[in-house]
Write an enzyme that holds these catalytic residues in place. Sequence first.
Site, PDB file in Angstrom:
ATOM      1  N   ASP A 103       0.796  -1.240   0.000  1.00 15.63           N
ATOM      2  CA  ASP A 103       0.000   0.000   0.000  1.00 15.63           C
ATOM      3  C   ASP A 103       0.823   1.282   0.000  1.00 15.63           C
ATOM      4  O   ASP A 103       0.337   2.327   0.416  1.00 15.63           O
ATOM      5  CB  ASP A 103      -0.907  -0.003   1.239  1.00 15.63           C
ATOM      6  CG  ASP A 103      -0.120  -0.059   2.550  1.00 15.63           C
ATOM      7  OD1 ASP A 103       1.127   0.018   2.504  1.00 15.63           O
ATOM      8  OD2 ASP A 103      -0.752  -0.181   3.616  1.00 15.63           O
ATOM      9  N   GLU A 125      -0.334  -9.070  -1.172  1.00 12.61           N
ATOM     10  CA  GLU A 125      -0.953  -8.492   0.038  1.00 12.61           C
ATOM     11  C   GLU A 125      -2.143  -7.615  -0.358  1.00 12.61           C
ATOM     12  O   GLU A 125      -2.310  -6.477   0.083  1.00 12.61           O
ATOM     13  CB  GLU A 125       0.052  -7.708   0.880  1.00 12.61           C
ATOM     14  CG  GLU A 125      -0.350  -7.584   2.344  1.00 12.61           C
ATOM     15  CD  GLU A 125       0.587  -6.704   3.150  1.00 12.61           C
ATOM     16  OE1 GLU A 125       0.556  -5.470   2.984  1.00 12.61           O
ATOM     17  OE2 GLU A 125       1.359  -7.247   3.962  1.00 12.61           O
ATOM     18  N   GLU A 139      -2.211   5.214   2.803  1.00  9.85           N
ATOM     19  CA  GLU A 139      -2.056   3.813   2.392  1.00  9.85           C
ATOM     20  C   GLU A 139      -3.378   3.133   2.045  1.00  9.85           C
ATOM     21  O   GLU A 139      -3.426   2.282   1.153  1.00  9.85           O
ATOM     22  CB  GLU A 139      -1.328   3.017   3.479  1.00  9.85           C
ATOM     23  CG  GLU A 139       0.160   3.321   3.597  1.00  9.85           C
ATOM     24  CD  GLU A 139       0.472   4.501   4.497  1.00  9.85           C
ATOM     25  OE1 GLU A 139      -0.478   5.191   4.946  1.00  9.85           O
ATOM     26  OE2 GLU A 139       1.658   4.753   4.766  1.00  9.85           O
ATOM     27  N   HIS A 219       6.077   5.353  12.855  1.00  6.85           N
ATOM     28  CA  HIS A 219       6.408   6.241  11.736  1.00  6.85           C
ATOM     29  C   HIS A 219       5.217   6.787  10.980  1.00  6.85           C
ATOM     30  O   HIS A 219       5.350   7.616  10.110  1.00  6.85           O
ATOM     31  CB  HIS A 219       7.292   5.492  10.741  1.00  6.85           C
ATOM     32  CG  HIS A 219       6.588   4.360  10.057  1.00  6.85           C
ATOM     33  ND1 HIS A 219       5.761   4.556   8.970  1.00  6.85           N
ATOM     34  CD2 HIS A 219       6.542   3.035  10.324  1.00  6.85           C
ATOM     35  CE1 HIS A 219       5.266   3.394   8.589  1.00  6.85           C
ATOM     36  NE2 HIS A 219       5.710   2.445   9.394  1.00  6.85           N
ATOM     37  N   ARG A 221       2.285   8.490   9.004  1.00 10.94           N
ATOM     38  CA  ARG A 221       2.036   9.903   8.713  1.00 10.94           C
ATOM     39  C   ARG A 221       0.916  10.468   9.584  1.00 10.94           C
ATOM     40  O   ARG A 221       0.983  11.617  10.018  1.00 10.94           O
ATOM     41  CB  ARG A 221       1.689  10.088   7.232  1.00 10.94           C
ATOM     42  CG  ARG A 221       2.923  10.060   6.345  1.00 10.94           C
ATOM     43  CD  ARG A 221       2.585  10.177   4.867  1.00 10.94           C
ATOM     44  NE  ARG A 221       3.793  10.006   4.069  1.00 10.94           N
ATOM     45  CZ  ARG A 221       4.457  10.998   3.479  1.00 10.94           C
ATOM     46  NH1 ARG A 221       4.034  12.235   3.583  1.00 10.94           N
ATOM     47  NH2 ARG A 221       5.553  10.755   2.788  1.00 10.94           N
ATOM     48  N   HIS A 251      12.828   5.496  13.257  1.00 11.07           N
ATOM     49  CA  HIS A 251      12.658   5.627  11.802  1.00 11.07           C
ATOM     50  C   HIS A 251      13.372   6.891  11.321  1.00 11.07           C
ATOM     51  O   HIS A 251      13.423   7.890  12.033  1.00 11.07           O
ATOM     52  CB  HIS A 251      11.154   5.711  11.500  1.00 11.07           C
ATOM     53  CG  HIS A 251      10.780   5.457  10.071  1.00 11.07           C
ATOM     54  ND1 HIS A 251      10.976   6.384   9.069  1.00 11.07           N
ATOM     55  CD2 HIS A 251      10.207   4.380   9.472  1.00 11.07           C
ATOM     56  CE1 HIS A 251      10.537   5.891   7.913  1.00 11.07           C
ATOM     57  NE2 HIS A 251      10.069   4.670   8.131  1.00 11.07           N
TER      58      HIS A 251
HETATM   59  C1  UD1 Z   1       6.435   4.899   3.856  1.00 11.47           C
HETATM   60  C2  UD1 Z   1       5.112   4.258   3.433  1.00 11.47           C
HETATM   61  C3  UD1 Z   1       4.508   3.479   4.594  1.00 11.47           C
HETATM   62  C4  UD1 Z   1       5.491   2.456   5.135  1.00 11.47           C
HETATM   63  C5  UD1 Z   1       6.779   3.160   5.497  1.00 11.47           C
HETATM   64  C6  UD1 Z   1       7.769   2.106   5.922  1.00 11.47           C
HETATM   65  C7  UD1 Z   1       3.904   5.588   1.793  1.00 11.47           C
HETATM   66  C8  UD1 Z   1       2.821   6.547   1.544  1.00 11.47           C
HETATM   67  N1  UD1 Z   1       4.161   5.282   3.071  1.00 11.47           N
HETATM   68  O1  UD1 Z   1       6.196   5.839   4.882  1.00 11.47           O
HETATM   69  O2  UD1 Z   1       3.338   2.802   4.165  1.00 11.47           O
HETATM   70  O3  UD1 Z   1       4.920   1.874   6.266  1.00 11.47           O
HETATM   71  O4  UD1 Z   1       7.303   3.872   4.370  1.00 11.47           O
HETATM   72  O5  UD1 Z   1       8.820   2.602   6.650  1.00 11.47           O
HETATM   73  O6  UD1 Z   1       4.519   5.101   0.862  1.00 11.47           O
HETATM   74  N2  UD1 Z   1      14.114   8.327   4.963  1.00 11.47           N
HETATM   75  C9  UD1 Z   1      15.490   8.266   4.878  1.00 11.47           C
HETATM   76  N3  UD1 Z   1      16.072   7.082   4.487  1.00 11.47           N
HETATM   77  C10 UD1 Z   1      15.368   5.963   4.214  1.00 11.47           C
HETATM   78  C11 UD1 Z   1      13.970   6.018   4.325  1.00 11.47           C
HETATM   79  C12 UD1 Z   1      13.361   7.208   4.688  1.00 11.47           C
HETATM   80  O7  UD1 Z   1      16.175   9.231   5.136  1.00 11.47           O
HETATM   81  O8  UD1 Z   1      15.959   4.926   3.885  1.00 11.47           O
HETATM   82  C13 UD1 Z   1      13.480   9.605   5.348  1.00 11.47           C
HETATM   83  C14 UD1 Z   1      13.522  10.636   4.191  1.00 11.47           C
HETATM   84  O9  UD1 Z   1      13.657  11.917   4.737  1.00 11.47           O
HETATM   85  C15 UD1 Z   1      12.129  10.462   3.566  1.00 11.47           C
HETATM   86  C16 UD1 Z   1      11.304  10.240   4.812  1.00 11.47           C
HETATM   87  O10 UD1 Z   1      12.107   9.396   5.641  1.00 11.47           O
HETATM   88  O11 UD1 Z   1      11.730  11.583   2.814  1.00 11.47           O
HETATM   89  C17 UD1 Z   1       9.958   9.633   4.595  1.00 11.47           C
HETATM   90  O12 UD1 Z   1      10.017   8.452   3.780  1.00 11.47           O
HETATM   91  P1  UD1 Z   1       8.647   7.942   3.116  1.00 11.47           P
HETATM   92  O13 UD1 Z   1       8.856   6.661   2.411  1.00 11.47           O
HETATM   93  O14 UD1 Z   1       8.028   9.054   2.319  1.00 11.47           O
HETATM   94  O15 UD1 Z   1       7.796   7.662   4.427  1.00 11.47           O
HETATM   95  P2  UD1 Z   1       6.254   7.412   4.654  1.00 11.47           P
HETATM   96  O16 UD1 Z   1       5.473   7.789   3.452  1.00 11.47           O
HETATM   97  O17 UD1 Z   1       5.875   8.024   5.925  1.00 11.47           O
HETATM   98  N1  UDP Z   2      12.004  -3.636  10.831  1.00 12.07           N
HETATM   99  C1  UDP Z   2      13.382  -3.734  10.665  1.00 12.07           C
HETATM  100  N2  UDP Z   2      14.195  -2.890  11.395  1.00 12.07           N
HETATM  101  C2  UDP Z   2      13.687  -1.941  12.240  1.00 12.07           C
HETATM  102  C3  UDP Z   2      12.274  -1.847  12.373  1.00 12.07           C
HETATM  103  C4  UDP Z   2      11.458  -2.701  11.647  1.00 12.07           C
HETATM  104  O1  UDP Z   2      13.883  -4.573   9.919  1.00 12.07           O
HETATM  105  O2  UDP Z   2      14.470  -1.217  12.862  1.00 12.07           O
HETATM  106  C5  UDP Z   2      11.139  -4.514  10.019  1.00 12.07           C
HETATM  107  C6  UDP Z   2      10.038  -5.246  10.754  1.00 12.07           C
HETATM  108  O3  UDP Z   2      10.457  -6.518  11.185  1.00 12.07           O
HETATM  109  C7  UDP Z   2       8.939  -5.341   9.699  1.00 12.07           C
HETATM  110  C8  UDP Z   2       9.165  -4.118   8.838  1.00 12.07           C
HETATM  111  O4  UDP Z   2      10.485  -3.673   9.099  1.00 12.07           O
HETATM  112  O5  UDP Z   2       9.117  -6.490   8.875  1.00 12.07           O
HETATM  113  C9  UDP Z   2       8.181  -3.048   9.177  1.00 12.07           C
HETATM  114  O6  UDP Z   2       8.523  -1.884   8.495  1.00 12.07           O
HETATM  115  P1  UDP Z   2       7.843  -0.486   8.810  1.00 12.07           P
HETATM  116  O7  UDP Z   2       7.380  -0.459  10.222  1.00 12.07           O
HETATM  117  O8  UDP Z   2       8.816   0.545   8.350  1.00 12.07           O
HETATM  118  O9  UDP Z   2       6.620  -0.432   7.793  1.00 12.07           O
HETATM  119  P2  UDP Z   2       5.120  -1.018   7.860  1.00 12.07           P
HETATM  120  O10 UDP Z   2       5.175  -2.451   8.193  1.00 12.07           O
HETATM  121  O11 UDP Z   2       4.382  -0.209   8.867  1.00 12.07           O
HETATM  122  O12 UDP Z   2       4.582  -0.764   6.502  1.00 12.07           O
END
Ligand code: UD1
Ligand code: UDP
Length: 382
Positions: A103, A125, A139, A219, A221, A251
């Site tokens: 999602d 999924e 999502e 994490h 939003r 995160h």
């Molecule tokens: C996104 C997904 C959410 C998922 C989450 C997993 C969408 C709309 N949301 O969250 O469903 O649960 O990822 O973690 O797609 N950042 C880094 N390095 C990284 C990753 C993130 O610096 O490796 C920082 C960056 O500043 C980035 C911010 O985190 O812009 C947000 O990342 P983003 O993927 O947009 O987060 P969400 O949308 O909140």
């Molecule tokens: N996870 C990880 N390291 C961390 C935190 C979570 O590997 O420090 C794994 C966790 O086991 C799960 C996945 O990341 O499989 C969850 O990711 P996240 O919470 O970012 O996204 P969501 O599941 O909410 O989409």
Amino acid sequence: MTQQGSQKKVLLIFGTRPEAIKMAPLVKALQDESICFDTKVCLTGQHKEMLTPVMQFFGIQADYSLDVMTGNQSLYDLTAAIITALKPVLLDFQPDYVFVHGDTTTTMAASIASFYAGAVVCHVEAGLRTHNKLSPFPEEINRQLTSRIAGIHFAPTAKARENLLQENIRPNDIVVTGNTVIDALFWGIEHLENHTLSPELESIRDLIAQKDVVLVTGHRRENHGKGIIEICEALKKTAEIDNTLIIYPVHLNPNIQQPVYESLSGFNNILLISPLNYGDFLWLMNQSKLIITDSGGIQEEAPSLGKPVLVMRDTTERPEAVEAGTVKLVGTNQSLIYNEAHALLCDEQYYQKFSARTNPYGDGTACKIIVNHLKSLHCNGG
Ligand code: UD1
Ligand code: UDP
């Protein structure tokens, strides 16, 4: 050999940490069927540092790597960037099938781009619903839009299938598989024996063994702003419970980093650490007494490990674990979070009721079911 005498081209597109974890076993399973399928992987780059260790842990590689992530990215820019960056990949590989997962923005944007390219979108999924457009945001809508586009829907549970049927998805286009996260979890646990903990975790191994560890992640939003501040207040109080150690891999989203480090730094019983690689995280989940999270994937993994989970959300698209009794929704109200955490940490009988090992999300055969279904469409004896 395929019926047509040639391989079908399959592209898996993903971009965030949870998608990588849940797609990794499927990448392996499809690549094992190289007679039937020419399988390639495209990373959108929605995540960077948080995704690379997942690829390393599972030993999989990207064939295409896009580079879309920006700091504190907006949904507008990210969506547009993914669709635009995918065009040359899709035109180059010309996949018959594109697999997307879950999602995220990557899921939704990759689905529409793949539809433009004439590929059949296979949604892994599929069918999870809260039916609340604003939770989880965005999502829920990403997942619903992907259902409109997909040609094959791999639903993890019977309930997810039911949701899709209610939206007039044809029964023949839905396959109930279990969740690939359980495949990933089992693979991960099997490979933990050869896994070296990061120095950061190794240095607190003894402390972890002595304490009741509360593992925290967050994490979403919809929890940015007031929600995360309430969560931090609840964690400060929870940390005061006798023998408790809170470990919080924070995160990388700046909307989480900033309030969490500002509010929770400097407390003896609260350890703020970097996001962990998947092997470390599985190990730490296993060592924990309680998990407090707003994560989707952790709600699915923790019941298999017999760990109670308090979910800091008002709704969940994963009601199976709530019904199984290992997951409880507590929202982001600080009193509710603290009261539930206190009950679980201090009342052994109450704890026992939550910690049954159940597996509502599957038995680790989801990828096999998915691959066999695809083979049945194209390969002799599939
Ligand atoms: C996104 C997904 C959410 C998922 C989450 C997993 C969408 C709309 N949301 O969250 O469903 O649960 O990822 O973690 O797609 N950042 C880094 N390095 C990284 C990753 C993130 O610096 O490796 C920082 C960056 O500043 C980035 C911010 O985190 O812009 C947000 O990342 P983003 O993927 O947009 O987060 P969400 O949308 O909140
Ligand atoms: N996870 C990880 N390291 C961390 C935190 C979570 O590997 O420090 C794994 C966790 O086991 C799960 C996945 O990341 O499989 C969850 O990711 P996240 O919470 O970012 O996204 P969501 O599941 O909410 O989409």
